[in-house]
Each structure stands twice: as structure tokens, then as C-alpha cells.
Write a protein that holds these residues in place. Structure first.
Motif, mmCIF file in Angstrom:
data_model
loop_
_atom_site.group_PDB
_atom_site.id
_atom_site.type_symbol
_atom_site.label_atom_id
_atom_site.label_comp_id
_atom_site.label_asym_id
_atom_site.label_seq_id
_atom_site.Cartn_x
_atom_site.Cartn_y
_atom_site.Cartn_z
ATOM 1 N N VAL A 1 7.903 2.561 -13.257
ATOM 2 C CA VAL A 1 8.846 2.273 -12.140
ATOM 3 C C VAL A 1 10.363 2.140 -12.810
ATOM 4 C CG1 VAL A 1 7.505 1.640 -10.873
ATOM 5 C CG2 VAL A 1 8.295 -0.067 -12.248
ATOM 6 N N VAL B 1 18.770 11.732 2.379
ATOM 7 C CA VAL B 1 18.708 11.681 0.904
ATOM 8 C C VAL B 1 17.398 11.445 0.317
ATOM 9 C CG1 VAL B 1 19.392 10.121 -1.335
ATOM 10 C CG2 VAL B 1 21.222 10.779 0.689
ATOM 11 N N LEU B 2 16.367 10.584 0.987
ATOM 12 C CA LEU B 2 15.067 10.370 0.698
ATOM 13 C C LEU B 2 14.447 11.619 0.930
ATOM 14 C CD1 LEU B 2 14.356 6.812 2.011
ATOM 15 C CD2 LEU B 2 15.055 7.497 -0.124
ATOM 16 N N ILE C 1 14.491 13.540 -2.052
ATOM 17 C CA ILE C 1 13.764 12.777 -3.411
ATOM 18 C C ILE C 1 12.388 12.969 -3.214
ATOM 19 C CG2 ILE C 1 13.567 10.494 -4.507
ATOM 20 C CD1 ILE C 1 16.331 9.950 -4.006
ATOM 21 N N LYS D 1 14.679 6.582 -11.084
ATOM 22 C CA LYS D 1 13.297 6.073 -10.666
ATOM 23 C C LYS D 1 12.140 7.094 -10.230
ATOM 24 C CE LYS D 1 14.042 1.189 -10.723
ATOM 25 N NZ LYS D 1 14.260 -0.124 -9.878
ATOM 26 N N ALA D 2 12.568 7.894 -9.081
ATOM 27 C CA ALA D 2 11.699 8.792 -8.442
ATOM 28 C C ALA D 2 11.193 9.928 -9.453
ATOM 29 C CB ALA D 2 12.475 9.516 -7.170
ATOM 30 N N THR E 1 20.237 5.271 -9.907
ATOM 31 C CA THR E 1 18.752 4.468 -9.838
ATOM 32 C C THR E 1 17.663 5.024 -9.268
ATOM 33 O OG1 THR E 1 20.384 2.773 -10.166
ATOM 34 C CG2 THR E 1 17.948 2.218 -9.999
ATOM 35 N N LEU E 2 18.138 5.239 -7.853
ATOM 36 C CA LEU E 2 16.933 5.792 -6.998
ATOM 37 C C LEU E 2 16.332 7.004 -7.718
ATOM 38 C CD1 LEU E 2 15.973 4.687 -4.120
ATOM 39 C CD2 LEU E 2 17.394 6.433 -3.294
ATOM 40 N N LEU E 3 17.112 7.941 -7.855
ATOM 41 C CA LEU E 3 16.836 9.440 -8.441
ATOM 42 C C LEU E 3 16.063 9.381 -9.741
ATOM 43 C CD1 LEU E 3 17.140 12.303 -7.409
ATOM 44 C CD2 LEU E 3 18.830 12.537 -8.962
ATOM 45 N N GLN F 1 15.969 0.089 -4.334
ATOM 46 C CA GLN F 1 17.431 0.474 -4.238
ATOM 47 C C GLN F 1 17.747 1.202 -3.025
ATOM 48 O OE1 GLN F 1 16.261 0.300 -7.262
ATOM 49 N NE2 GLN F 1 17.805 -1.041 -8.400
ATOM 50 N N ILE F 2 16.854 1.593 -2.367
ATOM 51 C CA ILE F 2 17.210 2.278 -1.077
ATOM 52 C C ILE F 2 18.215 1.410 -0.238
ATOM 53 C CG2 ILE F 2 16.338 2.976 1.270
ATOM 54 C CD1 ILE F 2 13.746 3.714 -0.022
ATOM 55 N N LEU G 1 6.636 1.089 -3.117
ATOM 56 C CA LEU G 1 7.316 1.230 -4.364
ATOM 57 C C LEU G 1 6.627 2.448 -5.083
ATOM 58 C CD1 LEU G 1 7.714 -2.328 -5.654
ATOM 59 C CD2 LEU G 1 9.627 -0.630 -4.985
ATOM 60 N N THR G 2 5.473 3.034 -4.538
ATOM 61 C CA THR G 2 5.069 4.053 -5.452
ATOM 62 C C THR G 2 5.733 5.338 -5.285
ATOM 63 O OG1 THR G 2 3.408 4.579 -3.665
ATOM 64 C CG2 THR G 2 2.786 3.225 -5.676
ATOM 65 N N LYS G 3 6.601 5.479 -4.149
ATOM 66 C CA LYS G 3 7.497 6.446 -3.673
ATOM 67 C C LYS G 3 8.930 6.341 -4.081
ATOM 68 C CE LYS G 3 4.315 8.310 -0.336
ATOM 69 N NZ LYS G 3 3.418 7.677 0.860
ATOM 70 N N ALA H 1 23.544 2.944 -7.210
ATOM 71 C CA ALA H 1 22.379 3.206 -6.265
ATOM 72 C C ALA H 1 21.600 4.279 -6.350
ATOM 73 C CB ALA H 1 22.723 2.636 -5.005
ATOM 74 N N THR I 1 8.548 8.233 -11.750
ATOM 75 C CA THR I 1 7.332 7.668 -11.050
ATOM 76 C C THR I 1 6.612 8.777 -10.830
ATOM 77 O OG1 THR I 1 8.700 6.079 -9.956
ATOM 78 C CG2 THR I 1 6.441 6.126 -9.528
ATOM 79 N N SER J 1 12.254 3.476 -4.871
ATOM 80 C CA SER J 1 12.564 1.822 -5.396
ATOM 81 C C SER J 1 13.338 1.168 -4.386
ATOM 82 C CB SER J 1 13.128 2.107 -6.609
ATOM 83 O OG SER J 1 14.433 2.783 -6.292
ATOM 84 N N PRO K 1 2.877 7.442 -12.595
ATOM 85 C CA PRO K 1 2.948 6.607 -11.318
ATOM 86 C C PRO K 1 3.144 5.207 -12.020
ATOM 87 C CG PRO K 1 1.130 8.103 -11.334
ATOM 88 C CD PRO K 1 1.830 8.539 -12.693
#
Lengths: 379, 313
Positions: free
Chosen positions: B123, A30-31, A34, B112-113, B108-110, A328-329, A322-324, B105, B116, A326, B120
Motif C-alpha cells: 500500500v 477519477v476513481l 483508477i 498506490k492503486a 499518491t492515489l494513482l 488520499q481520496i 483500503l484494498t482498492k 493527492a 496495490t 487509499s 495486494p
């Protein structure tokens, strides 16, 4: 020779490990979708948790922090596990945990109670909430999942309302327990020295492990536990055998609620966290407890390790770049793991099937060999 | 007063859509506890469409594209429930719970990505849709009509007709009552249950986008949908798994939910000086009380929650 893979405990362990490995792998994929660069490092950071810290002292301290939050998680997972053995899905653990937070903090900050009474009060608060679910289930046939969820929200808003009375003047957080009610802090009895003077480490952690063992004994070695499990397996058969099935349901949920409430006390009476009275979400601890309970193969001892693991990766989320991504991973990974836990039955079934097949082949081979041997005799 | 009516109708629409989704899944024999997660993912689908749609399109295109994004993502997401519960006979409660956590989850992850990557320093998990939201609203003398109110009514009619007036619907319900009997007369139970789950994904996704469009013009995905999926399940139970009754139940629950939003606009309610937390609790308390009185004679599909195993009788 007995096949070690046939033992249920070994099978549960293997199934849980498969869930963890697959969970991490799917999380990684998943990462990759993203943000392809740094996916590997992010997963590694989550898995390493406190090993990410450079100094040994800090590592020890962060290990202590992980343990401090493992204690409530273990209690929540025991709460869910205990109810599940009786055939009830206690999704209301989150609300019972919230009731525990409210009870322990209010008793400490408003009434100035000592730590033990505060803790007992938290247990009572959680148990009352559990009792409501139990009574509704036993006497009104209300599905415990639905009523549990409704009570989660009710207890969140009630808790916020009550704790507003003991909050700091300007911030939305409750007064700090260490500053205003040091009597209510759970004593550490020198345990803090083991974790580089982490003052949050207290005797709560070993107590929770003891509770896990007690739960195991109650479930496996007592008449009460046997009755509960019988009720869970077949409510009608238990009733026929003279067990008070309604009483058992209510009692189970009271105990489950008490466990979750106790969990809240083990965290909030260390002063590790303050409650934010404007919170709009039910504390996640109760839901992570579901992950821990199922990952631990629904066994109290397994729950100790799985709770630690879930908390380990949850804390590990803080070390992600956190720049890449969050933090929530870690939620993502633990929810994938719960999803995979749904397949545990299938994994066990597949394992048993392969073993049976292999044994059959083996038996056939032996049979053939012995027949061939007989044939050879008569030459 | 118009404000109360407006909020009641829009929240009722959300509850109606999601409860009908749950109704389809349960009539086919699968308990869909993951509706909350499906709503979040559906909302994500719709919000992403609104974010990336070029400005200046006609309103009708915006409406249909957004709805399409929501129902498609909701349907895809619900297939996770289908695979686990129908093909692998997993415990439906665990899988549903996992889907709820995964929905929030993952979304939120998506988000936020995405945020960002665009900036940059950003967040947050917020998607804004101030402009495209206007496509959904029609102002009629102070009353903001939302197209989703119509969508909900159409969805209700479709659900009623499909369930009671078509061969497909009757077969679907047979699979939830007695799958073995259905199988014995040549109905493919697995396929019917898949249909039920996917339809519930479509309805849940639509409900999700409707929910985040209800009051605000940006959504913070960290918050999920605040238990609305479960509230919808309570609506479904209160409605005894019948579409028309579900609609009435949705109106009642929608009213209580709306009160918590607009009570301060009514002088006599405001003067009672009840904390806002009490109003927030109301829908949940009402549903608990209602469930306590109605669950005894529950008309739930008989085989719901039990994985269908061909070998069992």
C-alpha cells in the motif's frame, strides 16, 4: 416580487453546493478510471464518514472526533479568510499553525504551563510568524505567498528541532499531553458526556464558533474592519483616505497568524494527536483551511459549515476500502473542490446573466401584453 | 568536494528548469503558483515511463522516453491552470494552490492503486527506478554527470533565444506587460497566455522528473516535491524574470540545497555540530533574506496575475 436568487448570500450558497456536487462527481470519475469496481462505494464511504460505524455509541464518538478536528480547521480557514478580505493570500497559515503546535506543546511539556497560558503562547507564536510575513509585505514588498511558503518550511524544521527536546525516548513522537501535562488539557466541562465519553471533546469547539462570530462582527460592524476591507479593495485609495495601509497589512497578518496558532492549540491541547518530530511535510490543516475558506464563500459563518464539511470528508477517507483505494481520496476531493472554487466568480456571473435575461424577457412580455391590451381597448 | 559540486549542479538544474517555466508563464501574464503540482505530475509521468519501459533498451531511448513522459504530463496538467485562469478568469492564486494539492493527492492515489494492483499487500506510494536511472548517469572520475545538467543548459539557451530573439517571445512578453496594447496591434492575448502556461508545464514537468532522479532511486509520491516549486519561484524573482540571471540565482540556491545533503561529509561543518534541521532550513531562509532585499525594485511583468478581459481598458 424580489428574486431570491439575486441575493449574494443565496448565490454563494448555490455556488458552493455546485462546487461540492461537481467535486464529488469528478472525484467519482477519477476513481472509475483508477479502479472501476467499488468507486461508488468509496465515494459513499467518504461522504458518510461516521455513519459507517455500526453502533450508535461509536457513531457518536466518531462524530466527536470529527468535531475535534473541525475546530483547528475552522481557525485556519478564518485565518485565510480574514487575510483575504484585506487582499492578502495567507498561504502561510500552515506554518503559523505549525508554530502554534510547537508553542503549545513545548509550553505544556517542558514548562508545565496550564491550558490557558499554553493556548495564549500558541497564539503569540502564530502571530509572530504572521508578523514577519506582514512586515516583509508592507516594508519590503515581498509577495506574501512566496514568503509564507518559505516560512512554512522554516517553521516546520524549527518546530521539529524544538519539539525533539520533549519527545518520547524511543519513538519520534512528542510526549503525550494527557500523560505528562494533564494541567495543559483543555477542560471539557461535561461536554464529553454528549459524545459517548469522547474525552477529546472540549470547550475548544464552542470557543472556535464564538471566534468565528467575533471575526464576523469585527469585519462587518467595526471601523477597524471597514478600514481593513478598504485597504484590501484599493490600497492607494485607502492611503489617500488617511488609513495607515502598511500598519493594517501587518495587523491583519498578526491576527491571521494568531488565529492559525490558536487553531493548533485547540487540537494539540486535547491530547488527540502527538507531533511526529521527523515529519517532512507541513501540516495539511493550513492548506485544507484554504478549501474551507473559499467553499464557505469567504464568510465566517459559511466557514463554520464548510470547515465541518471538509473535515467530514477528510475523516471519511479512513472508511474507504483500503484494498482498492487509499485514504488520499478525501484530499483529492477537497483539492478538486478548491480548484472549482476558482470558478465561483464565473458561476455567479452566469447566474446573474441568466436572471437578467429572464427578467428582460419577462419585461418584454409584459410590455407586449399591455400594448396588446391597449390595442384591444379601442375596438 | 565532488559530491558537493555534483549535488549543487543537479539541484541547480532542477531549480533552473522550473524557474524558467515560471518565467514563461509570468511573462505571458499568468502567475503559475501550481509549479509544485506540475513538478509532481511531471515526475509521475517520467517515473511511470521508467517503470513500464522494457529492460535492455539503449540508454538514449530511456532518457528521451522518460523526458517525453514527464514533459507531456506536465503540459497536460498545466492546461488545468490555463482553462481556469485564461478562459474563466479564475483567481490564479487559488487555482495554483489547488493544483499543488491535487498533484500530490492524485499522484499518491494513482501510484498506490498501481502498487496495490500489482501486489495486494503493497500500500506504499513508492515507484522504484534503480535500473533505468543508470541511463541518466555518466561517471567521470568519481563525478556523476547527469544528463539533466545538459538539458538544463539547453533549456536555458532555448528560453533566452525564444524570449529575446524571436517574434513569438517578444509578443509573449508584451502580453504580460500590457495585454490591451498587445491586443490592439493584433496579438491574440489568450493564445499567447496559453502558450506561456503550456511551456511552463513542459519546463515544470522536466524539472519534476529531474528532481526525483537527483539523489535517490525510488520516490515516495506522498512527499510531493518538498516546496521546490516555490523555491523555484523565489529563484525566478531573485533572477528578476531574466533567464541568465535566473541561472545564476539557481546556482546559488542549488548550492545551499546541496549543503543540506552533504554537509556531514565536510569535517569542519560536521564538527560545528549544527542540527541537520538547520541545514534543511537554509535554502528557505536565504531566499527570504534575498527577497527582502530585492523585492523593492521588482521588475515583475506589469500585468501578471490580472485576468485579461477584452472589454476592459
Amino acid at each position: 416580487m424580489k428574486n431570491i436568487l439575486k441575493k449574494p448570500a443565496v448565490q454563494s450558497l448555490i455556488a458552493s453546493l455546485i462546487c461540492i456536487i461537481l467535486g464529488l462527481l469528478i472525484g467519482y470519475i477519477v476513481l472509475l478510471f483508477i479502479n472501476p469496481d467499488g468507486a461508488g462505494e468509496a465515494i459513499l464511504a467518504v461522504v458518510k464518514n461516521f455513519f459507517n460505524s455500526s453502533r450508535a455509541n461509536l457513531r457518536l464518538k466518531n462524530f466527536g472526533n470529527t468535531l475535534v478536528k473541525t475546530a483547528p480547521l475552522l481557525m485556519c480557514s478564518l485565518s485565510i479568510l480574514f487575510a483575504y478580505k484585506v487582499g492578502l493570500f495567507n498561504i502561510g497559515a500552515a506554518g503559523q499553525y505549525m508554530a502554534g503546535i510547537c508553542g503549545s506543546l513545548y509550553a505544556a511539556l517542558a514548562w508545565g504551563w496550564g491550558w490557558l497560558p499554553c493556548m495564549l503562547f500558541a497564539i503569540v507564536c502564530g502571530a509572530v510568524l504572521g508578523a514577519i510575513v506582514g512586515l516583509l509585505k508592507a516594508y519590503c514588498n515581498v509577495n506574501e505567498v512566496i514568503s509564507g511558503i518559505m516560512l512554512n518550511w522554516i517553521s516546520l524544521y524549527t518546530g521539529n528541532m524544538i519539539l525533539t527536546k520533549v519527545k518520547e525516548g524511543t519513538s519520534p513522537y512528542t510526549l503525550s499531553v494527557s500523560g505528562h501535562a494533564s494541567k495543559a488539557l483543555i477542560p471539557s466541562l461535561g461536554m464529553e458526556n454528549l459524545f459517548a465519553n469522547n474525552k477529546y471533546v472540549s470547550i475548544a469547539i464552542p470557543i472556535t464558533v464564538v471566534v468565528a462570530i467575533v471575526i464576523m462582527i469585527v469585519l462587518n460592524k467595526t471601523k477597524f474592519g471597514y478600514e481593513l476591507k478598504a485597504t484590501g479593495n484599493n490600497k492607494n485609495a485607502a492611503k489617500y483616505a488617511g488609513m495607515a495601509e502598511n500598519r493594517n497589512i501587518v495587523l491583519t497578518l498578526i491576527i491571521a497568524g494568531g488565529l492559525a496558532g490558536f487553531g493548533a492549540a485547540t487540537l494539540y491541547l486535547t491530547g488527540f494527536e502527538q507531533w511526529q518530530v521527523t515529519a517532512t511535510a507541513v501540516p495539511a490543516m493550513g492548506f485544507n483551511g484554504i478549501a474551507a475558506a473559499f467553499l464557505g464563500g469567504l464568510h465566517p459563518i459559511g466557514a463554520i459549515f464548510s470547515s465541518y464539511f471538509i473535515q467530514h470528508i477528510t475523516n471519511g477517507g479512513a472508511y474507504v476500502d483500503l484494498t482498492k483505494y487509499s485514504s488520499q481520496i478525501s484530499d483529492l476531493i477537497s483539492s478538486i473542490i478548491i480548484y472549482l472554487c476558482g470558478f465561483v466568480l464565473f458561476i455567479k456571473y452566469a447566474m446573474n446573466k441568466t436572471i437578467a435575461k429572464r427578467e428582460e424577457k419577462q419585461a418584454q412580455k409584459e410590455k407586449l401584453a399591455s400594448e396588446a391590451g391597449k390595442g384591444g381597448d379601442g375596438k | 568536494m565532488t559530491l558537493l559540486l555534483q549535488y549543487t549542479l543537479i539541484f541547480s538544474s532542477v531549480l533552473l528548469l522550473v524557474a524558467l517555466g515560471g518565467c514563461f508563464a509570468e511573462h505571458s501574464g499568468v502567475i503559475n503558483l501550481g509549479l509544485e503540482g506540475i513538478m509532481v505530475i511531471g515526475a509521475l509521468g517520467g517515473a511511470l515511463v521508467m517503470r513500464y519501459l522494457p529492460a535492455g533498451l539503449p540508454a538514449i531511448v530511456v532518457v528521451f522516453a522518460t523526458m517525453g513522459g514527464a514533459l507531456l504530463l506536465g503540459m497536460i496538467y498545466s492546461s488545468l491552470l490555463g482553462v481556469a485562469c485564461i478562459n474563466f478568469k479564475a483567481d490564479q492564486t487559488i487555482v495554483g494552490t489547488a493544483l499543488n494539492m491535487l498533484g500530490t493527492a492524485g499522484a499518491t492515489l494513482l501510484v498506490k492503486a498501481i502498487n496495490t494492483a500489482a501486489n495486494p499487500d503493497d500500500v506504499s506510494s513508492v515507484i522504484q527506478y534503480i535500473e533505468p536511472k543508470k541511463a541518466f548517469l555518466v561517471n567521470i572520475g568519481g563525478f556523476e554527470f547527469n544528463w539533466f545538467m545538459l538539458v538544463a543548459i539547453v533549456a536555458l539557451v532555448i528560453a533566452y533565444v525564444v524570449l529575446y530573439k524571436t517574434k513569438f517571445g517578444l509578443r509573449l512578453m508584451a502580453c504580460g506587460e500590457h495585454p490591451q496594447a498587445a491586443d490592439s496591434v493584433g496579438i491574440n492575448v489568450y493564445r499567447m497566455r496559453w502558450a506561456g502556461v503550456l511551456i511552463s508545464g513542459v519546463y515544470g514537468g522536466l524539472g519534476g522528473i529531474c528532481y526525483i532522479l537527483a539523489g535517490v532511486s525510488e520516490w515516495k509520491f506522498e512527499n510531493g516535491v518538498a516546496g521546490f516549486g516555490f523555491l523555484a519561484l523565489a529563484v525566478m524573482i531573485f533572477g528578476q524574470w531574466k533567464p541568465t540571471r535566473i541561472a545564476l540565482a539557481a546556482l546559488l540556491f542549488g548550492l545551499f540545497r546541496a549543503l543540506s545533503n552533504v554537509y556531514s561529509g565536510f569535517p569542519f561543518l560536521y564538527n560545528l555540530n549544527i542540527p541537520s534541521n538547520v541545514y534543511n532550513m537554509m535554502p528557505y531562509i536565504v531566499s527570504l533574506i534575498v527577497l527582502a532585499f530585492t523585492s523593492k525594485n521588482s521588475r515583475a511583468p506589469k500585468a501578471e496575475g490580472i485576468p485579461y478581459d477584452k472589454g476592459q481598458r
